[in-house]
Enzyme design. Structure first.
Site, mmCIF file in Angstrom:
data_model
loop_
_atom_site.group_PDB
_atom_site.id
_atom_site.type_symbol
_atom_site.label_atom_id
_atom_site.label_comp_id
_atom_site.label_asym_id
_atom_site.label_seq_id
_atom_site.Cartn_x
_atom_site.Cartn_y
_atom_site.Cartn_z
ATOM 1 C CG ASN A 23 44.021 24.281 29.380
ATOM 2 O OD1 ASN A 23 42.790 24.401 29.432
ATOM 3 N ND2 ASN A 23 44.845 25.241 29.746
ATOM 4 C CB CYS A 118 40.438 33.942 30.392
ATOM 5 S SG CYS A 118 39.970 32.631 31.538
ATOM 6 N NE ARG A 123 42.718 33.792 24.700
ATOM 7 C CZ ARG A 123 42.357 32.839 25.564
ATOM 8 N NH1 ARG A 123 41.441 33.084 26.475
ATOM 9 N NH2 ARG A 123 42.920 31.650 25.509
ATOM 10 C CG ASP A 313 47.454 28.936 31.585
ATOM 11 O OD1 ASP A 313 47.223 30.069 31.133
ATOM 12 O OD2 ASP A 313 47.135 27.888 30.987
ATOM 13 N NE ARG A 405 35.837 28.841 31.855
ATOM 14 C CZ ARG A 405 36.527 29.644 31.058
ATOM 15 N NH1 ARG A 405 36.383 30.934 31.187
ATOM 16 N NH2 ARG A 405 37.334 29.173 30.155
HETATM 17 C C1 EPZ Z 1 45.693 27.909 25.533
HETATM 18 O O1 EPZ Z 1 45.046 29.036 24.997
HETATM 19 C C2 EPZ Z 1 45.069 27.631 26.889
HETATM 20 N N1 EPZ Z 1 43.647 27.377 26.711
HETATM 21 C C3 EPZ Z 1 45.291 28.821 27.811
HETATM 22 O O2 EPZ Z 1 44.836 28.401 29.088
HETATM 23 C C4 EPZ Z 1 46.790 29.121 27.909
HETATM 24 O O3 EPZ Z 1 46.946 30.322 28.616
HETATM 25 C C5 EPZ Z 1 47.391 29.281 26.526
HETATM 26 O O4 EPZ Z 1 47.088 28.131 25.703
HETATM 27 C C6 EPZ Z 1 48.906 29.431 26.533
HETATM 28 O O5 EPZ Z 1 49.484 28.327 27.166
HETATM 29 C C7 EPZ Z 1 43.234 26.152 26.491
HETATM 30 O O6 EPZ Z 1 44.017 25.224 26.396
HETATM 31 C C8 EPZ Z 1 41.783 25.958 26.359
HETATM 32 P P1 EPZ Z 1 47.655 30.243 22.290
HETATM 33 P P2 EPZ Z 1 45.208 29.398 23.470
HETATM 34 O O7 EPZ Z 1 46.983 30.010 20.984
HETATM 35 O O8 EPZ Z 1 45.286 28.147 22.689
HETATM 36 C C9 EPZ Z 1 48.216 34.527 20.121
HETATM 37 C C10 EPZ Z 1 43.847 28.700 31.225
HETATM 38 O O9 EPZ Z 1 43.925 29.503 32.181
HETATM 39 N N2 EPZ Z 1 47.472 33.936 18.990
HETATM 40 O O10 EPZ Z 1 48.878 29.445 22.605
HETATM 41 O O11 EPZ Z 1 44.160 30.385 23.138
HETATM 42 C C11 EPZ Z 1 47.374 34.687 21.384
HETATM 43 O O12 EPZ Z 1 46.621 35.869 21.335
HETATM 44 C C12 EPZ Z 1 44.001 29.207 29.841
HETATM 45 O O13 EPZ Z 1 43.627 27.497 31.371
HETATM 46 C C13 EPZ Z 1 47.338 34.668 17.829
HETATM 47 O O14 EPZ Z 1 47.802 35.805 17.697
HETATM 48 O O15 EPZ Z 1 46.635 30.106 23.485
HETATM 49 C C14 EPZ Z 1 48.427 34.654 22.443
HETATM 50 O O16 EPZ Z 1 49.024 35.922 22.529
HETATM 51 C C15 EPZ Z 1 43.670 30.575 29.582
HETATM 52 N N3 EPZ Z 1 46.672 34.090 16.780
HETATM 53 C C16 EPZ Z 1 49.449 33.657 21.913
HETATM 54 O O17 EPZ Z 1 49.225 33.603 20.498
HETATM 55 C C17 EPZ Z 1 46.150 32.828 16.852
HETATM 56 O O18 EPZ Z 1 45.558 32.369 15.877
HETATM 57 C C18 EPZ Z 1 49.351 32.240 22.462
HETATM 58 O O19 EPZ Z 1 48.012 31.783 22.377
HETATM 59 C C19 EPZ Z 1 46.302 32.104 18.044
HETATM 60 C C20 EPZ Z 1 46.969 32.671 19.106
#
Ligand code: EPZ
Length: 428
Positions: A23, A118, A123, A313, A405
């Site tokens: 990541n 995932c 999301r 994670d 992945r």
């Molecule tokens: C990143 O996802 C990681 N993915 C995820 O890793 C990880 O679980 C996650 O961060 C949290 O640490 C990558 O780095 C590619 P977020 P991301 O935006 O960026 C909500 C793995 O297993 N949200 O921090 O998508 C969202 O739904 C994975 O390696 C909104 O509502 O996570 C969630 O509830 C899977 N609106 C929370 O915020 C938005 O515009 C945090 O999501 C963006 C997010």
């Protein structure tokens, strides 16, 4: 197609070397398309599917990508053009949406299909869109032959601004950093994500000549530099704290003793602290941690949170450990709406888990038994591997493309520490 077959019940013993952080590497690959003066050489890329996909995506836009070896890529982004990348690639992963920020920064416009990734419930990408709009872009949803896309357009490039995120988002913080690195003026991100990969991206950008301050704190300040000022560099991605945490839990769940090498112990603090609370002995060295289990594992409570909290994670892996530990544990998912979809698989192995919304209650201490299970997502897949290692009897895990992945050579690494694990071909 292949499945993983494990004959469980054997303590892991030996050493495991951790690779580069998936990541962290993904945003850096997309950031490399901001570099117009020279080439980027990225080292310590993990050899996992998402990295291959990201490199293919930037190649489809005109980047010249040379794989120097399994963990090193040389990227010349001089000829990159704004174009819709192949939906077949974009929809296979989440990080493909970093193209929006990177293209916006370089060209003042971007168009990308909605990303995949995932399934943890909805999301949305509203925080990314809010960030781009604050930087002066008009963002619309459009439809093309390849489906729903996000288009972001500026009149004359991105303009620095103050952005406050109501809630922390790793992806939105990264996307704004990418868009703002070459913006006109100063961008301040408040309530930014603080994950080590945010710091890694800032370090890469700064090595290329960007001016990013405060990464790793809730306030990131980015003074935009001229596009031509971003020059190539050689950059080494930091070790993967989730890969490391996964093997730490695997060692603990099997009652083994494993030296996890090539890590930054500071990044593992939350995981190490919870493991210690459960009775695991952790010895921290400069760039390794040794995990062993001197006594019976006991229950604990965990709530996953953005960094520096316990990473979401690591949630499925800790769930397995709680099944093995004596007593009743509570596991609260503090980041995603629906990240307990895998628990039925553990129940099939004999686990006693009640889920109520974002809270799982795990009554641990009874044995797990081998079963046929599925990797329903990347970390859930890792959890199935840990459960299989800890269980009595034979576990067969299908759908392992998810595991591939994010985990480089997982079967080989576990074999080297004494697991009875193999990859077996299955008929389609
Ligand atoms: C990143 O996802 C990681 N993915 C995820 O890793 C990880 O679980 C996650 O961060 C949290 O640490 C990558 O780095 C590619 P977020 P991301 O935006 O960026 C909500 C793995 O297993 N949200 O921090 O998508 C969202 O739904 C994975 O390696 C909104 O509502 O996570 C969630 O509830 C899977 N609106 C929370 O915020 C938005 O515009 C945090 O999501 C963006 C997010």
């Amino acid at each position: 197609m292949e499945k993983i077959v494990i004959n469980g019940g054997k303590p892991l013993n030996g050493e495991i070397e951790i690779g580069g952080m998936k990541n962290g590497a993904l945003p850096i690959i997309f950031a490399s398309i901001l570099v117009t003066n020279g080439v980027s050489v990225l080292e310590n890329l993990p050899a996992v599917k998402d990295i291959d996909l990201s490199l293919e995506i930037i190649e489809s836009l005109g980047a010249k990508v040379e794989r120097i070896d399994r963990h090193t890529a040389r990227i010349d982004a001089t000829s990159v053009k704004v174009a819709e990348p192949p939906a077949s690639l974009v929809r296979k992963m989440r990080a493909s949406y970093y193209l929006l920020g990177a293209e916006l920064g370089r060209f003042g416009e971007a168009v990308v299909q909605y990303p995949g990734g995932c399934d943890f419930g909805g999301r949305p990408i509203d925080r990314h869109i809010k960030g781009f709009e604050t930087l002066g872009a008009t963002v619309t949803e459009t439809f093309s032959e390849s489906g729903k896309c996000v288009r972001a357009v500026t009149e004359d490039g991105v303009v620095g601004a103050n952005i406050f995120f109501d809630d922390v988002s790793v992806g939105a913080t990264i996307n704004v950093m990418l868009a703002a690195a070459t913006a006109k003026g100063l961008t301040i991100i408040e309530n930014a994500a603080r994950e080590p990969h945010i710091v890694d991206l800032a370090n890469f950008l700064n090595t290329c000549g960007a001016k990013v301050m405060g990464a790793g704190t809730p306030t990131i300040k980015i003074t935009g530099v001229d596009k031509n000022e971003l020059h190539g560099c050689t950059y080494t991605v930091v070790p993967d704290m989730i890969e490391a945490g996964t093997y730490m839990v695997a060692a603990a769940a099997t009652g083994g003793k494993v030296l996890i090498k090539n890590v930054i112990p500071k990044h593992l603090e939350a995981t190490s602290t919870k493991l210690a609370e459960m009775g695991v002995k952790i010895v921290e060295n400069d760039d390794s941690v040794e995990v062993s289990v001197p006594s019976e594992l006991t229950a604990t409570n965990i709530k996953t949170l953005p960094y520096p909290g316990i990473p979401t994670d690591m949630q499925p892996q800790f769930c397995v450990l709680m099944c093995v530990a004596q007593g009743v544990s509570k596991l609260i998912e503090g980041v995603f709406d629906n990240r307990f979809q895998y628990v039925d698989q553990l129940r099939n192995m004999g686990a006693s888990i009640e889920v109520n919304g974002r809270v799982a209650t795990i009554s641990g201490g009874s044995p797990l038994y081998g079963a046929s299970v599925n990797a329903s997502d990347l970390r859930a897949g890792a959890a199935m591997v840990i459960a299989g290692l800890a269980a009595q009897g034979k576990t067969e895990i299908e759908n392992i493309n998810y595991i591939n992945r994010g985990y480089e050579d997982i079967v080989e690494k576990l074999l080297a520490v004494g697991a009875d694990i193999s990859l077996v071909n299955i008929e389609d």
